[in-house]
Design an enzyme around this catalytic site. Structure first.
Site, mmCIF file in Angstrom:
data_model
loop_
_atom_site.group_PDB
_atom_site.id
_atom_site.type_symbol
_atom_site.label_atom_id
_atom_site.label_comp_id
_atom_site.label_asym_id
_atom_site.label_seq_id
_atom_site.Cartn_x
_atom_site.Cartn_y
_atom_site.Cartn_z
ATOM 1 N N ASP A 268 0.838 -1.199 0.000
ATOM 2 C CA ASP A 268 0.000 0.000 0.000
ATOM 3 C C ASP A 268 0.876 1.254 0.000
ATOM 4 O OD1 ASP A 268 -1.846 2.003 0.465
ATOM 5 O OD2 ASP A 268 -2.632 1.157 2.317
ATOM 6 N N GLY A 294 -2.280 -4.566 -2.205
ATOM 7 C CA GLY A 294 -2.237 -3.133 -2.003
ATOM 8 C C GLY A 294 -3.208 -2.606 -0.964
ATOM 9 N N HIS A 295 -3.672 -1.373 -1.178
ATOM 10 C CA HIS A 295 -4.463 -0.628 -0.209
ATOM 11 C C HIS A 295 -5.783 -1.321 0.120
ATOM 12 C CE1 HIS A 295 -5.758 2.990 1.910
ATOM 13 N NE2 HIS A 295 -6.835 3.087 1.159
ATOM 14 N N PHE A 296 -6.534 -1.669 -0.909
ATOM 15 C CA PHE A 296 -7.820 -2.344 -0.708
ATOM 16 C C PHE A 296 -7.600 -3.859 -0.742
ATOM 17 C CE2 PHE A 296 -9.439 1.839 -2.109
ATOM 18 C CZ PHE A 296 -10.302 2.088 -1.047
#
Length: 321
Positions: A268, A294-296
């Site tokens: 992320d 990653g982020h999600f």
């Protein structure tokens, strides 16, 4: 084989097959359809998704920016056989009311206030918190205010330490915290574009083709609503109110020691893995997982996160169902 033995064999096979099918069906989890509901809080329509038996342990899922309860669309049914799962949309997000900035104070204090009233109205007296992105500063405010209500924490790219903000993404945002001018605010509008939304969903993932366009297809039209950019800029500024509270949140962790599961997308660029490690300093009952995404993280590692949550929650909650 005699006729009698043939009949006996057929009967045994039939009974065995029926028994197998019966037990296989009995072993399947109960199906609890997701309900889509709205409740009024201080004149606002607060939309939420809910599934699972009402008397099961409750999970309160708090979403990040720029999404909504939509980010939990797959996690909710994956857990609802044993848990009472609730995921609200904050004001200004998803299908909740989005009054203009001159009619509602878009600060993290106020979002947490609305969410606290939401928990009271739904009579959520004990629950586990899933904290992601914006859900972390909202959820930690709830936890500090009512530590007796918190059963466990599930933290997924949700920051509570200065180390998590020491990266290039935050540099222009920190400038805005120091000087809230239209010039500095306008420089952040690029974070509200379709390209930026896709970037959040796809950066750091192993396989971009595995990320559904239904994600930004849901988010971007809501971001593009008239007045919504001003809402998001107000919250970008208000995010500066969170770091001064980090010591208070860390003290909560040290004092109350909530059992905590970390399932963090390590690639992320917004909340990198550097923000995950400091939790180890303050928590004794900590299960720690860095995931290669990653982020999600739910978009690529949803089944893994659901599996880890079920194992963790079975240990720390009373799952009689």
């Amino acid at each position: 084989m005699s006729l009698r033995n043939q009949i006996r064999f057929i009967l045994i096979l039939t009974v065995s097959s029926f028994s197998f099918l019966f037990h296989a069906r009995a072993a399947e989890p109960d199906s609890y359809p997701v309900k889509y509901q709205t409740v009024q809080i201080e004149g606002l329509d607060i939309f939420y998704r809910e599934a699972g038996p009402a008397d099961a342990p409750t999970l309160l899922l708090l979403h990040g920016f720029p999404t909504s309860s939509h980010m939990f669309r797959n996690l909710i049914p994956a857990l609802s056989d044993k848990y009472h799962v609730i995921a609200p949309d904050y004001p200004g997000f998803g299908y909740s009311s989005a009054p203009s900035v001159d009619k509602f104070d878009y600060t993290f204090d106020n979002l947490a206030h609305i969410m606290e009233k939401f928990t009271r109205q739904l009579q959520l007296n004990k629950y586990s918190l899933y904290l992601m992105d914006y859900g972390a500063p909202i959820g930690f405010r709830l936890a500090v205010q009512h530590p007796e209500r918190i059963e466990t924490l599930i933290i997924q790219n949700g920051n509570a330490y200065e180390e998590g903000l020491d990266n290039p993404f935050w540099e222009p945002v920190k400038v805005y915290w120091k000087e809230r001018t239209s010039t500095h605010g306008n420089q952040l509008r690029s974070l509200l574009t379709l390209d930026a939304t896709k970037w959040q969903y796809t950066t750091g993932v192993r396989d971009v083709k595995a990320i559904s366009p239904d994600t930004w297809g849901h988010v971007q039209p809501l971001l593009d609503r008239p007045g919504n950019q001003e809402i998001q800029l107000a919250l970008f500024y208000s995010y500066g109110s969170n770091p001064p509270l980090y010591p208070q949140w860390q003290e909560y962790l040290r004092k109350y020691q909530p059992p905590t599961l970390i399932v963090w997308g390590k690639n992320d660029p917004i909340f990198p893995a550097a923000g995950a490690y400091p939790y180890k300093q303050d928590l004794n009952k900590l299960e720690f997982h860095l995931l290669d995404t990653g982020h999600f993280a739910l978009e690529e590692e949803g089944p893994t996160i659901a599996r880890l949550m079920r194992k963790f929650l079975t240990q720390y909650t009373n799952t009689a169902h």
